[in-house]
Scaffold this motif. Structure first.
Motif, PDB file in Angstrom:
ATOM      1  N   LYS B 174      -1.046  -9.836  25.630  1.00 34.23           N
ATOM      2  CA  LYS B 174      -0.103 -10.839  24.762  1.00 34.23           C
ATOM      3  C   LYS B 174      -1.140 -11.440  23.845  1.00 34.23           C
ATOM      4  CE  LYS B 174       3.005 -14.349  26.857  1.00 34.23           C
ATOM      5  NZ  LYS B 174       2.997 -15.331  27.853  1.00 34.23           N
ATOM      6  N   TYR B 175      -2.351 -11.468  24.031  1.00 36.83           N
ATOM      7  CA  TYR B 175      -3.397 -11.921  22.861  1.00 36.83           C
ATOM      8  C   TYR B 175      -4.156 -10.979  22.417  1.00 36.83           C
ATOM      9  CZ  TYR B 175      -1.371 -16.156  25.405  1.00 36.83           C
ATOM     10  OH  TYR B 175      -0.828 -17.282  25.895  1.00 36.83           O
ATOM     11  N   ASP B 176      -4.527 -11.334  21.115  1.00 40.12           N
ATOM     12  CA  ASP B 176      -5.557 -10.382  20.622  1.00 40.12           C
ATOM     13  C   ASP B 176      -7.070 -10.742  20.711  1.00 40.12           C
ATOM     14  OD1 ASP B 176      -6.259 -12.348  18.816  1.00 40.12           O
ATOM     15  OD2 ASP B 176      -5.111 -11.682  16.970  1.00 40.12           O
ATOM     16  N   GLU B 177      -7.746 -10.050  20.180  1.00 40.76           N
ATOM     17  CA  GLU B 177      -9.183 -10.307  20.541  1.00 40.76           C
ATOM     18  C   GLU B 177      -9.760 -11.913  20.234  1.00 40.76           C
ATOM     19  OE1 GLU B 177     -11.710  -8.094  22.437  1.00 40.76           O
ATOM     20  OE2 GLU B 177     -10.819  -6.634  20.819  1.00 40.76           O
ATOM     21  N   ARG B 178      -9.042 -12.320  19.344  1.00 39.59           N
ATOM     22  CA  ARG B 178      -9.327 -13.649  18.807  1.00 39.59           C
ATOM     23  C   ARG B 178      -8.636 -14.678  19.694  1.00 39.59           C
ATOM     24  NH1 ARG B 178     -11.668 -13.212  13.303  1.00 39.59           N
ATOM     25  NH2 ARG B 178     -11.165 -11.327  12.472  1.00 39.59           N
ATOM     26  N   GLY B 179      -7.605 -14.357  20.706  1.00 39.26           N
ATOM     27  CA  GLY B 179      -6.890 -15.281  21.440  1.00 39.26           C
ATOM     28  C   GLY B 179      -5.595 -15.732  20.909  1.00 39.26           C
ATOM     29  N   GLN B 180      -5.171 -15.082  19.692  1.00 40.48           N
ATOM     30  CA  GLN B 180      -4.121 -15.120  18.749  1.00 40.48           C
ATOM     31  C   GLN B 180      -2.749 -14.595  19.417  1.00 40.48           C
ATOM     32  OE1 GLN B 180      -3.234 -16.987  16.093  1.00 40.48           O
ATOM     33  NE2 GLN B 180      -5.282 -18.123  15.763  1.00 40.48           N
ATOM     34  N   GLN B 191      -6.492  -6.014  22.516  1.00 38.33           N
ATOM     35  CA  GLN B 191      -7.783  -6.219  23.025  1.00 38.33           C
ATOM     36  C   GLN B 191      -8.471  -5.061  23.592  1.00 38.33           C
ATOM     37  OE1 GLN B 191      -8.454  -9.675  25.578  1.00 38.33           O
ATOM     38  NE2 GLN B 191      -6.623 -10.566  25.087  1.00 38.33           N
ATOM     39  N   THR B 192      -9.820  -4.965  23.590  1.00 38.30           N
ATOM     40  CA  THR B 192     -10.585  -3.947  24.239  1.00 38.30           C
ATOM     41  C   THR B 192     -11.163  -4.481  25.480  1.00 38.30           C
ATOM     42  OG1 THR B 192     -12.484  -4.647  22.936  1.00 38.30           O
ATOM     43  CG2 THR B 192     -11.203  -2.574  22.171  1.00 38.30           C
ATOM     44  N   GLY B 193     -11.927  -3.637  26.317  1.00 32.37           N
ATOM     45  CA  GLY B 193     -12.732  -4.008  27.329  1.00 32.37           C
ATOM     46  C   GLY B 193     -11.966  -4.057  28.742  1.00 32.37           C
TER      47      GLY B 193
END
Lengths: 292, 408
Positions: B174-180, B191-193
């Motif tokens: 639901k959120y991208d790497e930046r938390g958006q 997101q990765t990881g």
């Protein structure tokens, strides 16, 4: 023949929490095993209403709108986007509160779709409002010495919206459980801004009849009632306002028991749900899907 | 236990009508077939044995257990069988089955089950948007799947956050790497990881088609079978009602330049991984590139519709002639800033990199020099008669739109 439940809701491009209750209620129902598939579809998120039915493998689909009242969405947008062949609002034969269900064929998938009335006007929604009061006060016997306010938009944009508020307020009043019960509105009299004026009880539970927490329930209403001068600072539960203690519950739609209303809608439409209702009522006690 | 279940199922299927014809396996009971003379028949591309007793039939099934477990997996675990002339060709509209077949290249290796099993033991990998999906062989012919971000392809699994239930990554995607918040599920901002492991055939489908990229598999499969129902711009706009009804007024005359701008803005591969298949209308193709994505986009999505509503209003305005005083570098800097924002690079520009036009200090300098007290560029008012800025109103307006829309 396998059966599926599809919960349809508004969703949001801006607020990531808008769809959280929808997913949570779907999870609750999925865990009961009553349906072969439980899916969600949205107007503003994905899968979109337009494409949710094709993700369902079952031929028999029960669609329950997670909306508060009958109106533009339940009567026009949802049936159109789901491509329900031959849909006409008169098939619900509703007075604005009594839409139950109608079975139609989805034009693109050929599935048999039982399209149910919205959760907000179902009688068991009254129980969810009361359960919400229990959750926010932490008291399963809450009632004595308490007033209960059901809050809605008002009639400005949809007259059925106020009908649903009045309907549940009347039903809570008839329970004779709370000392006072009052319907309040955001954009008309009696206004939620003046909540303290409408009650004599020292404690007032305030429950907005909204599906998800968002701008109205988290920013407007807390500020209008004077729980806080700036929503970003948060507010206390309970909060003291003009000599009353206000127990503000946030959107009723985040209450776990909402799953019960969805199930009842589908069961009345003909879904075979076994003992799922009992399971849901038991499992959702004391559990809310979103933190206030 | 499982094997005897599989054999029992095979025997039952052999005795039922034409028997089994699937992925190179041929099984039949009885003598009603034109060239067989009773008992069981068991055939694979490696040879056929006929007139078998039950124990001989059992022995053949054990010898060619890969064909048997493969048949069992597709017919009894996955489902979606459809017989055509006695051959199980699968239902076109069984999206899960078609996707799973694609994941192990089953249609290319239809009659080479041992070869496919060998490949599965080593893992067969496909990309789906930003996902890397790997199919491997589990116990007794069951398949096991793994999903991770393609950028994590070479990351050791124990360095990734491991999940086993597709629903557990719902918040993560639901959120991208930046938390958006990612309102568009097919935006290339996953997101990765993380890794989803030990998925069964239904879970891998649910993870992809419900959780990460909703409805992409079903539309891809419909397209493969020539059944994708594309709704072009014009018909989609025509269908809109309520606050979106106004978009129809944006189509004026014959031109479709405005829709090209929409597609270039929103539907480019850099913004959305779906391959745009909708055009202006059935006859009129857009000039903008539809992209190279694996899965199709069948109509303008809700984000395109919501943005187009705003553009319909904005594009109703007449152009004005303004006079600004800028140096050459300042003009270029404004272009740099627009590029950086449009390409999502603004946040990546280093704080002290004053060589970049969209650097924050450079931009603040430009504002300090060229804006007047009211925020007007070069002191030139936006409207000659109205000095009031409209930025505040716009922000409020955007908010109300979504709330109004959600009123029921």
């Amino acid at each position: 023949m396998s059966q599926a439940l599809v919960i349809v809701a508004h969703g949001s491009h801006l607020n990531p929490d808008s769809s959280t209750p929808t997913h949570a209620h779907a999870d609750t129902i999925r865990e009961t095993g009553a349906f072969d598939e439980v899916k969600v579809g949205f107007w503003k998120e994905e899968p979109h209403l337009r494409e949710v039915l094709r993700t369902v493998e079952s031929d028999e689909v029960y669609v329950v709108p997670l909306f508060i009242s009958e109106g533009y969405f339940t009567e026009q947008v949802i049936p159109r986007e789901l491509r329900l062949e031959g849909w006409d609002v008169s098939q619900w034969d509703s007075d604005g509160l009594s839409a139950d269900h109608v079975t139609l064929t989805a034009e693109d998938t050929g599935q048999q779709v039982t399209y149910c009335g919205p959760v907000g006007t179902h009688e068991s929604m009254t129980d969810v409002l009361v359960r919400r009061a229990e959750t926010v006060t932490g008291d399963s016997d809450v009632g004595d010495g308490f007033g209960f306010a059901v809050v809605g938009h008002g009639t400005e944009r949809n007259e059925n919206s106020a009908k649903a508020i009045e309907y549940h307020a009347d039903r809570i009043r008839e329970m004779d459980r709370f000392d006072e019960v009052q319907a309040l509105y955001m954009d008309e009299e009696p206004e939620v801004d003046d909540v303290a004026d409408y009650f004599e009880s020292p404690d007032i539970v305030v429950v907005p009849l909204f599906i998800a927490d968002g701008f109205h329930t988290q920013e407007d209403i807390p500020e209008d009632m004077g729980l806080t001068d700036d929503y970003r600072k948060g507010y206390d539960v309970p909060a003291d306002v003009d000599g009353h203690r206000i127990w503000y519950a946030g959107a009723v739609g985040t209450e776990g028991l909402m799953a019960d209303v969805i199930l009842e809608r589908a069961a009345e439409g003909g879904a075979d749900i076994g003992d799922a209702l009992e399971l849901v009522r038991e499992r959702t006690r004391g559990q809310q899907t979103v933190e206030v | 236990m499982e094997e005897s279940t599989q054999f029992a199922a095979l025997r039952a299927a052999a005795e039922n009508g034409p028997g089994v014809q699937f992925d190179g396996l041929y099984v039949h009971a009885g003598d009603d077939d034109y060239d067989r003379d009773g008992g069981y028949t068991f055939g694979t591309p490696e040879g056929e044995r006929s007139n078998l007793s039950e124990s001989e039939f059992h022995a053949a099934a054990e010898e060619y257990d890969e064909y048997v477990s493969n048949w069992y997996f597709w017919t009894h675990v996955v489902g979606g069988s459809k017989l055509k002339g006695g051959v199980d060709v699968g239902e076109n509209r069984h999206h899960r089955r078609n996707f799973l077949r694609w994941l192990e290249l089953a249609d290319q290796t239809q009659h080479d089950v041992p070869g496919r099993y060998e490949a599965l033991r080593g893992g067969l990998t496909h990309e789906w948007g930003e996902l890397q999906i790997t199919a491997t062989l589990g116990e007794e012919g069951h398949r096991v799947y793994e999903i991770r971000h393609e950028d994590d392809a070479n990351t050791p699994t124990d360095e990734l956050e491991t999940y086993t239930d597709p629903l557990d990554i719902r918040e993560l995607v639901k959120y991208d790497e930046r938390g958006q918040y990612r309102p568009l599920k097919t935006a290339p901002t996953l997101q990765t990881g993380w890794v989803l492991t030990d998925l069964d055939q239904r879970q891998v489908f649910d993870a992809v088609d419900d959780v990460v990229y909703p409805a992409t598999v079903v539309n891809w499969n419909l397209e493969r079978h020539g059944e994708l129902d594309v709704n072009h711009w014009e018909e989609t706009i025509e269908r809109q009602s309520g606050i979106y009804g106004v978009i129809e007024t944006w189509n004026r005359g014959d031109g479709h330049e405005h829709v090209d701008w929409v597609a270039e803005s929103c539907c480019d591969d850099s913004q959305c991984l779906k391959r745009r298949e909708w055009e202006y209308d059935e006859e009129t193709e857009l000039d903008a590139d539809g992209g190279d994505g694996e899965f199709p986009c069948r109509e303008p999505c809700s984000l395109v519709i919501a943005a187009s509503r705003k553009w319909t209003r904005l594009e109703g305005e007449e152009t004005q002639t303004y006079e600004f005083e800028l140096t050459e570098s300042e003009k270029e800097q404004i272009e740099d800033i627009i590029d950086a924002v449009a390409d999502g690079r603004a946040d990546d520009i280093r704080e002290a990199d004053i060589y970049e036009g969209a650097n924050r200090y450079r931009t603040r300098f430009l504002r300090a020099k060229r804006f007047d007290g009211e925020g007007n560029l070069s002191g030139t008012p936006t409207q000659v008669d109205e000095q009031e800025g409209h930025d505040q109103e716009d922000a409020r307006d955007g908010h109300d739109e979504e709330e109004h829309d959600g009123d029921d």
